[in-house]
Design a protein around this motif. Structure first.
Motif, PDB file in Angstrom:
ATOM      1  N   GLN A 193      -1.657   3.357  -1.279  1.00 29.17           N
ATOM      2  CA  GLN A 193      -0.518   4.068  -0.702  1.00 29.17           C
ATOM      3  C   GLN A 193       0.208   3.174   0.307  1.00 29.17           C
ATOM      4  OE1 GLN A 193      -0.828   8.224   0.562  1.00 29.17           O
ATOM      5  NE2 GLN A 193      -3.027   7.964   0.335  1.00 29.17           N
TER       6      GLN A 193
ATOM      7  N   ASN B 254      -9.045  -1.198   3.321  1.00 33.73           N
ATOM      8  CA  ASN B 254      -8.340  -1.403   2.051  1.00 33.73           C
ATOM      9  C   ASN B 254      -8.766  -2.722   1.407  1.00 33.73           C
ATOM     10  OD1 ASN B 254      -5.325  -0.295   3.696  1.00 33.73           O
ATOM     11  ND2 ASN B 254      -6.674   0.929   2.401  1.00 33.73           N
TER      12      ASN B 254
ATOM     13  N   GLY C  56     -12.448   2.602  -2.973  1.00 36.23           N
ATOM     14  CA  GLY C  56     -13.433   2.901  -1.932  1.00 36.23           C
ATOM     15  C   GLY C  56     -14.027   4.282  -2.202  1.00 36.23           C
TER      16      GLY C  56
ATOM     17  N   ASP D 154     -14.072   7.017  -0.638  1.00 40.16           N
ATOM     18  CA  ASP D 154     -13.261   8.218  -0.360  1.00 40.16           C
ATOM     19  C   ASP D 154     -12.459   8.689  -1.573  1.00 40.16           C
ATOM     20  OD1 ASP D 154     -11.580   6.026  -0.323  1.00 40.16           O
ATOM     21  OD2 ASP D 154     -10.362   6.726   1.344  1.00 40.16           O
TER      22      ASP D 154
ATOM     23  N   ALA E   7     -18.455   0.523   0.579  1.00 37.02           N
ATOM     24  CA  ALA E   7     -17.972   1.841   0.157  1.00 37.02           C
ATOM     25  C   ALA E   7     -17.158   2.521   1.252  1.00 37.02           C
ATOM     26  CB  ALA E   7     -19.150   2.713  -0.246  1.00 37.02           C
TER      27      ALA E   7
ATOM     28  N   VAL F 205     -15.804   1.382   5.031  1.00 31.92           N
ATOM     29  CA  VAL F 205     -15.701   0.439   6.144  1.00 31.92           C
ATOM     30  C   VAL F 205     -15.392   1.231   7.422  1.00 31.92           C
ATOM     31  CG1 VAL F 205     -14.367  -1.506   7.059  1.00 31.92           C
ATOM     32  CG2 VAL F 205     -14.883  -1.382   4.601  1.00 31.92           C
TER      33      VAL F 205
ATOM     34  N   MET G  13     -12.548   3.797   8.590  1.00 32.00           N
ATOM     35  CA  MET G  13     -11.261   3.186   8.915  1.00 32.00           C
ATOM     36  C   MET G  13     -10.176   3.814   8.055  1.00 32.00           C
ATOM     37  SD  MET G  13     -10.106  -0.852   8.965  1.00 32.00           S
ATOM     38  CE  MET G  13     -11.308  -1.360  10.169  1.00 32.00           C
TER      39      MET G  13
ATOM     40  N   LYS H 274      -5.673   4.717   7.848  1.00 29.48           N
ATOM     41  CA  LYS H 274      -4.329   4.657   8.439  1.00 29.48           C
ATOM     42  C   LYS H 274      -4.057   5.919   9.239  1.00 29.48           C
ATOM     43  CE  LYS H 274      -2.945   2.029   4.457  1.00 29.48           C
ATOM     44  NZ  LYS H 274      -2.568   2.203   3.045  1.00 29.48           N
TER      45      LYS H 274
HETATM   46  P1  AMP Z   1      -5.182   4.088   0.759  1.00 29.58           P
HETATM   47  O1  AMP Z   1      -4.733   3.260   1.899  1.00 29.58           O
HETATM   48  O2  AMP Z   1      -5.662   5.447   1.160  1.00 29.58           O
HETATM   49  O3  AMP Z   1      -4.191   4.118  -0.351  1.00 29.58           O
HETATM   50  O4  AMP Z   1      -6.472   3.367   0.179  1.00 29.58           O
HETATM   51  C1  AMP Z   1      -6.393   2.286  -0.722  1.00 29.58           C
HETATM   52  C2  AMP Z   1      -7.782   1.891  -1.178  1.00 29.58           C
HETATM   53  O5  AMP Z   1      -8.556   1.432  -0.067  1.00 29.58           O
HETATM   54  C3  AMP Z   1      -8.577   3.039  -1.819  1.00 29.58           C
HETATM   55  O6  AMP Z   1      -9.290   2.547  -2.930  1.00 29.58           O
HETATM   56  C4  AMP Z   1      -9.504   3.469  -0.730  1.00 29.58           C
HETATM   57  O7  AMP Z   1     -10.692   4.023  -1.222  1.00 29.58           O
HETATM   58  C5  AMP Z   1      -9.788   2.142  -0.032  1.00 29.58           C
HETATM   59  N1  AMP Z   1     -10.158   2.383   1.361  1.00 29.58           N
HETATM   60  C6  AMP Z   1      -9.380   2.928   2.330  1.00 29.58           C
HETATM   61  N2  AMP Z   1     -10.049   3.025   3.498  1.00 29.58           N
HETATM   62  C7  AMP Z   1     -11.300   2.533   3.264  1.00 29.58           C
HETATM   63  C8  AMP Z   1     -12.469   2.344   4.077  1.00 29.58           C
HETATM   64  N3  AMP Z   1     -12.480   2.677   5.364  1.00 29.58           N
HETATM   65  N4  AMP Z   1     -13.565   1.817   3.489  1.00 29.58           N
HETATM   66  C9  AMP Z   1     -13.569   1.463   2.178  1.00 29.58           C
HETATM   67  N5  AMP Z   1     -12.502   1.603   1.358  1.00 29.58           N
HETATM   68  C10 AMP Z   1     -11.369   2.130   1.885  1.00 29.58           C
END
Ligand code: AMP
Ligand code: TRP
Length: 325
Positions: free
Chosen positions: A9, A18, A144, A146, A182, A184, A192, A194
């Motif tokens: 995103q 990420n 990840g 989530d 898995a 972070v 972690m 946004k």
């Molecule tokens: P997003 O920024 O929500 O679109 O996340 C993009 C990708 O980063 C997705 O595959 C999430 O699962 C992964 N991701 C986001 N935050 C974390 C985190 N704290 N630990 C591991 N993976 C993450």
């Protein structure tokens, strides 16, 4: 060939979660799969309503994949919104999905628990995500932890649809989640994210990054006390960037006592900066020439669209919508 697909995103600057949870594993998969990676703009719109920032974050997300070695000759890198079929498929899937399932989705539940605004897009988020995955005959989805629930939902929707209309319509996808990254942790010890304001940015300039690293929370043990590396956020983050030997050495210093957390944080900053310096330079070069990024995205969209059109032909024919006139 096995197809890998994932999205990010463009809802803020990319962070270490990420990078370690998704970008690095996804880039590695380009050796053994045909990668389709995209900027999940429609998903980000559920929370982001600032056009300037939105444009900027889309470029940043694309530049991140490229700075960490995604090869645009092998991979299709594209923007979600350049393939309009994804909205059509999302609608069609949505007419087969029970509300109860969507009410159980994590993102919806946590927005509701926190009393946040929930728009229709937030509620149907997993349906659009399933459309993203199924539209491109995806085998593997590197994400990840989530995102596991969302990918499982996509599997269920695909199986239900195939069962009703014919087994050959959708490929059933599998999530690919690296156990060691898995989830972070952020500077406050929570996941972690946004949306929690607890991130370490991938491309934050070194001085600011160091300041941010110094903010990582620890327990309040004194310098002289022995410390437990396995329950420490600083050590968890260190493990993402340090070699095995470096990790063993720092773990010994934790257990021996006589080392303050300030020292561990400085060590963390140094291994991060070592890993991030080169990609940061490539990233800055790319962001300086956004036309180059746009060219990659245009080529990626053409590749993705040709697959999307074939999938939609199957879906339209099977459901009785019929071929487009
Ligand atoms: P997003 O920024 O929500 O679109 O996340 C993009 C990708 O980063 C997705 O595959 C999430 O699962 C992964 N991701 C986001 N935050 C974390 C985190 N704290 N630990 C591991 N993976 C993450
Ligand atoms: N929901 C994902 C996230 O927040 C982004 C995403 C959208 C995605 N569509 C996808 C990831 C399809 C994998 C596959 O991280």
């Amino acid at each position: 060939m096995v197809r890998a697909l994932t999205g990010i995103q463009p809802s803020g600057p990319p962070h270490i979660g990420n990078l370690k949870g998704m970008v690095e594993p996804a880039v590695e998969l380009q050796e053994s799969t045909e990668p389709f990676y995209f900027i999940a703009s429609y998903h980000a719109m559920t929370t982001l309503k600032d056009p300037e920032l939105f444009r900027q974050y889309q470029l940043e997300a694309a530049a991140t994949f490229l700075a960490f070695g995604l090869d645009p000759k092998r991979a299709a890198l594209f923007r979600q919104q350049d393939i309009p079929e994804v909205c059509e498929l999302s609608w069609i899937l949505g007419t087969h999905i029970n509300l109860g399932i969507l009410e159980r989705a994590h993102a919806f539940k946590s927005a509701k628990d926190k009393g946040k605004e929930i728009n229709l897009g937030t509620f149907s988020y997993p349906v659009l995500m399933a459309a993203d995955i199924l539209l491109y005959d995806t085998n593997l989805v590197p994400v990840g932890k989530d995102q596991k629930q969302h990918v499982e939902m996509a599997k269920d929707f695909a199986a239900g649809f195939n069962h009703r209309y014919g087994e050959e319509i959708f490929v059933i996808p599998e999530p690919v989640i690296r156990p060691e990254v898995a989830t972070v942790p952020g500077v406050d010890g929570q996941k972690m994210s946004k949306s929690y304001g607890n991130t370490l940015g991938v491309f934050t300039p070194p001085k600011q990054l160091r300041k941010r690293v110094m903010k990582v929370v620890t327990d309040s043990k004194e310098m002289a006390d022995p410390k437990d590396p396995d329950s420490c956020n600083v050590f968890a983050l260190y493990g993402l960037f340090a070699t095995k030997d470096e990790q063993a050495e720092l773990a010994d210093r934790y257990r021996a006592g006589g080392m303050g957390y300030g020292h561990a944080k400085q060590a963390l900053f140094e291994v991060m900066d070592r890993a991030l310096a080169e990609p940061r330079e490539r990233y800055l070069e790319l962001m300086d020439k956004p036309e180059q990024i746009e060219d990659v995205l245009e080529e990626g969209a053409a590749k993705a669209r040709s697959v999307a059109l074939q999938t939609m032909e199957r879906v339209r024919s099977a459901t009785g919508l019929g071929a487009r006139r």
